[in-house]
Motif scaffolding. Structure first.
Motif, PDB file in Angstrom:
ATOM      1  N   ASN B 240      88.801   4.794  19.033  1.00 39.76           N
ATOM      2  CA  ASN B 240      89.229   5.936  19.627  1.00 39.76           C
ATOM      3  C   ASN B 240      90.634   6.447  19.395  1.00 39.76           C
ATOM      4  O   ASN B 240      90.618   7.669  19.036  1.00 39.76           O
ATOM      5  CB  ASN B 240      89.105   5.562  21.120  1.00 39.76           C
ATOM      6  N   TYR B 241      91.506   5.547  19.124  1.00 43.10           N
ATOM      7  CA  TYR B 241      92.706   6.068  18.790  1.00 43.10           C
ATOM      8  C   TYR B 241      92.782   6.630  17.428  1.00 43.10           C
ATOM      9  O   TYR B 241      93.123   7.846  17.192  1.00 43.10           O
ATOM     10  CB  TYR B 241      93.799   4.957  18.728  1.00 43.10           C
ATOM     11  N   ALA B 242      91.942   5.988  16.384  1.00 45.93           N
ATOM     12  CA  ALA B 242      91.979   6.506  15.123  1.00 45.93           C
ATOM     13  C   ALA B 242      91.291   8.170  15.008  1.00 45.93           C
ATOM     14  O   ALA B 242      91.729   9.066  14.473  1.00 45.93           O
ATOM     15  CB  ALA B 242      91.187   5.620  14.267  1.00 45.93           C
ATOM     16  N   ILE B 243      90.340   8.246  15.833  1.00 45.50           N
ATOM     17  CA  ILE B 243      89.648   9.524  16.106  1.00 45.50           C
ATOM     18  C   ILE B 243      90.395  10.284  16.597  1.00 45.50           C
ATOM     19  O   ILE B 243      90.621  11.657  16.225  1.00 45.50           O
ATOM     20  CB  ILE B 243      88.139   9.076  16.663  1.00 45.50           C
ATOM     21  N   GLY B 244      91.371   9.910  17.485  1.00 46.66           N
ATOM     22  CA  GLY B 244      92.236  10.893  18.215  1.00 46.66           C
ATOM     23  C   GLY B 244      93.102  11.286  17.292  1.00 46.66           C
ATOM     24  O   GLY B 244      93.603  12.517  17.006  1.00 46.66           O
ATOM     25  N   GLN B 245      93.730  10.595  16.176  1.00 49.51           N
ATOM     26  CA  GLN B 245      94.440  10.956  15.221  1.00 49.51           C
ATOM     27  C   GLN B 245      94.242  12.174  14.345  1.00 49.51           C
ATOM     28  O   GLN B 245      94.443  13.026  13.930  1.00 49.51           O
ATOM     29  CB  GLN B 245      94.940   9.895  14.200  1.00 49.51           C
ATOM     30  N   ALA B 248      93.862  15.158  15.977  1.00 51.48           N
ATOM     31  CA  ALA B 248      94.987  15.943  16.380  1.00 51.48           C
ATOM     32  C   ALA B 248      95.394  16.805  15.230  1.00 51.48           C
ATOM     33  O   ALA B 248      96.612  17.512  15.187  1.00 51.48           O
ATOM     34  CB  ALA B 248      95.941  14.844  16.704  1.00 51.48           C
ATOM     35  N   GLY B 249      94.786  16.663  13.972  1.00 54.45           N
ATOM     36  CA  GLY B 249      94.943  17.657  12.996  1.00 54.45           C
ATOM     37  C   GLY B 249      95.063  19.176  12.990  1.00 54.45           C
ATOM     38  O   GLY B 249      95.278  19.736  12.126  1.00 54.45           O
TER      39      GLY B 249
END
Lengths: 315, 290
Positions: B240-245, B248-249
């Motif tokens: 979930n964090y990685a997808i958030g990153q 955020a692009g």
């Protein structure tokens, strides 16, 4: 304990003192302690102990690095007298919780009640529609797209097209809009556990009661609701209230994802944010603990209050 | 006799037409409020770029495309830590946390629901009270405790607290109390079965909806876990964090970000669709006495 059971016990343990009896019972049920031990141990470590520890640390100037000094109520005094942002946070939290809590509770109950008489298949679909937003993780960010600050945001686009506004509104950067929008989004994601428990609670009521009620002169569904349905599901109402209140005080993460941190002019700054700010970023652990203790007291307090109110339902 | 007859014909319940109509309208409006954003969220993922940036935005797709899903996987393969690692992290913590919670919480729930022992009531009241406050209250001190136990920045920091989470335990205990009958347990005990055996062979099979619910709740919580203050290493962070990153692009990733949201939300929704009737059954005994 009623007299009867007291007597029974007295016979069974006539030669023992209270202490001895308890010890005897503990030994007899040894296995039960082994069974609860793993869970209770973890629960105590990560739920009970942190609460107690917060209360202790809140009386010190702990900062995670140096050995803490005892400072008495200084943190609390600073919170209430010296920290304007905290007062704003308190106000926002209360406004937020007082609107989202009851609105979400009512909405959960109304929807559950409305769909109660639908056929099981349709009910399952409607349940999914209403419940899905609360389990969809990041899906609430779609509101940011809908209310985006450029002309590709759906709301801005239509307001522009219909000539209602001269230029785009930056909804999530405008102190006037931030709070109401966060409330709407919070409501959107709030039909969770309590909603499901209401559906189940309504299904669980004995149908014969409604029929008997109709025979006894219940005229419309509102009377039925007040005289039969609600008194029959008091326990569920209680559980639902607790779930709703707890979550309506804890919406911090959603707000941060929507309007950033800190929100513009602290317009959507809640106690949870203040806690994160001091605990997670500034490492003023003592001060943050004081905030946590206050939040804890507010949550428990409002739960107790609501408990009293619900006890009066249908009486 | 008259009373009995009305009951049999089921003409009893007082329902007015206007009431029905009003309720339908309200339900419809609320339904739109809940459904439309969800729907919009899904179709955004299928809009080609020129439709994403169209004025005014449309509530339908003209040329649906799966390009964003492909982009998402391309972006994934470009990340610093291999994406499979994030997937592994989330799947591993979700499964380990859920399985552990299932055993630890059910066995404790059984003991509290079905064995009378000194202190049991107090323990349960404590757990129940903890439903009244949000986890944010305990976050900071949990962090201090975890660093004392040397758990910070390991999988344990996510898994162990999940084992001790309260809602699943509470629902399980309530469900056992109302669905496992003492008489059945009594006869098992008379046959000489130990408490553990009674729990495992008699009580557990009787509360299947209970443990499905517990699994779903625990799993959803862990699956949706984003950045955690207990984890710093990039290799241990959640999907979930990685997808958030990725999302955020900014603008140029709007499509991939919409696709990511859809992928992430499909899992809990599918799980709920499959288990819905069991969850509702468990909720039937969720009521809180006194």
């Amino acid at each position: 304990m009623s007299q009867k059971t007291a007597k029974k016990r007295a016979v069974a343990r006539k030669d023992m003192t209270r202490m001895q009896w308890t010890w005897h019972e503990i030994k007899r049920n040894k296995v039960a302690y082994f069974m609860v031990a793993p869970y209770m141990l973890i629960f105590t470590c990560f739920t009970v102990l942190p609460v107690v520890l917060s209360a202790v640390i809140s009386l010190t100037d702990f900062n995670l690095l140096e050995w803490p000094n005892f400072v008495g109520p200084a943190n609390y005094i600073r919170l209430f007298l010296d920290d304007d942002i905290f007062i704003t946070a308190c106000q926002n939290t209360l406004i937020f919780a007082c609107i989202v809590g009851p609105a979400s509770y009512l909405m959960s109950f109304m929807v559950a009640w409305f769909i109660n008489e639908l056929s099981p298949k349709i009910r399952a679909v409607v349940t999914l529609i209403f419940y899905a937003p609360s389990i969809s993780g990041q899906a609430f960010l779609i509101w940011k797209t809908l209310f985006s600050s450029d002309r590709y945001g759906w709301v801005n686009a239509w307001l522009l097209k219909l000539d209602l506004i001269p230029k785009e509104i930056a909804f999530f950067e405008d102190a006037d809009y931030v709070m109401p929008l966060c409330i709407v989004v919070a409501l959107w994601t709030s039909l969770g556990t309590s909603f499901l428990s209401f559906i189940a609670g309504l299904q669980g009521i004995d149908k014969a009661q409604f029929e008997a009620g109709a025979v006894d002169g219940i005229k419309n569904r509102w009377q039925e609701l007040w005289y039969i349905t609600l008194p029959n599901m008091k326990n569920t109402l209680m559980f639902g209230a607790i779930m709703t209140i707890t979550s309506s005080f804890g919406f911090g993460g959603t707000v941060t994802a929507l309007c950033g941190f800190p929100s513009v002019d602290y317009a959507a700054h809640t106690i949870v944010h203040h806690l994160d700010d001091y605990g997670g970023m500034r490492f003023e652990t003592g001060y943050a603990s004081a905030i946590a203790v206050i939040l804890f007291v507010i949550m428990i307090g409002s739960n107790m209050l609501v408990k009293k109110i619900i006890a009066k339902v249908g009486s | 006799m008259a009373k009995l007859r009305t009951r049999k014909h089921k003409v009893v319940l007082a329902r007015s037409r206007t009431g029905d109509a009003g309720i339908t309208v309200i339900l419809f409006i609320l339904g739109l409020f809940m459904f439309l954003p969800m729907y919009y969220c899904v179709i955004q993922a299928f809009k080609p770029l020129d439709e994403l940036w169209m004025f005014p935005p449309r509530f339908y797709v003209m040329k649906p495309t799966v390009k964003h899903f492909k982009d998402l996987f391309t972006l994934m393969s470009d990340s610093m830590v291999p994406f499979s690692r994030y997937i592994f992290n989330t799947v591993f913590t979700s499964v380990a946390g859920t399985v552990g919670h299932l055993f630890i919480a059910s066995i404790a729930a059984y003991a509290m629901a079905k064995i009378k022992f000194p202190g049991g009531r107090i323990m349960f009241t404590t757990v129940r009270t903890s439903l009244m406050f949000h986890q944010t209250v305990t976050a900071i001190c949990s962090f201090i405790l975890m660093s004392t136990f040397k758990m910070v920045d390991t999988y344990w920091a996510i898994i162990v607290p999940a084992w001790g989470s309260t809602l699943g335990f509470y629902l399980m205990k309530q469900f056992m109390e109302s669905h496992v009958h003492d008489s059945v347990l009594e006869s098992a005990r008379l046959d000489g079965a130990s408490e553990l055996k009674t729990f495992w062979t008699i009580a557990m099979p009787m509360v299947k909806p209970g443990w499905l619910t517990l699994i779903v709740y625990c799993f959803q919580g862990l699956w949706n876990q984003g950045a955690s203050m207990y984890i710093h290493s990039e290799q241990l962070k959640s999907l979930n964090y990685a997808i958030g990153q990725i999302t955020a692009g900014g603008i140029k990733r709007a499509g991939a970000s919409a696709a990511a949201t859809v992928v992430m939300m499909m899992v809990p929704i599918m799980v709920f669709v499959i288990t819905q009737s069991n969850i509702i059954e468990t909720m039937g005994s969720s009521g809180m006495k006194d």
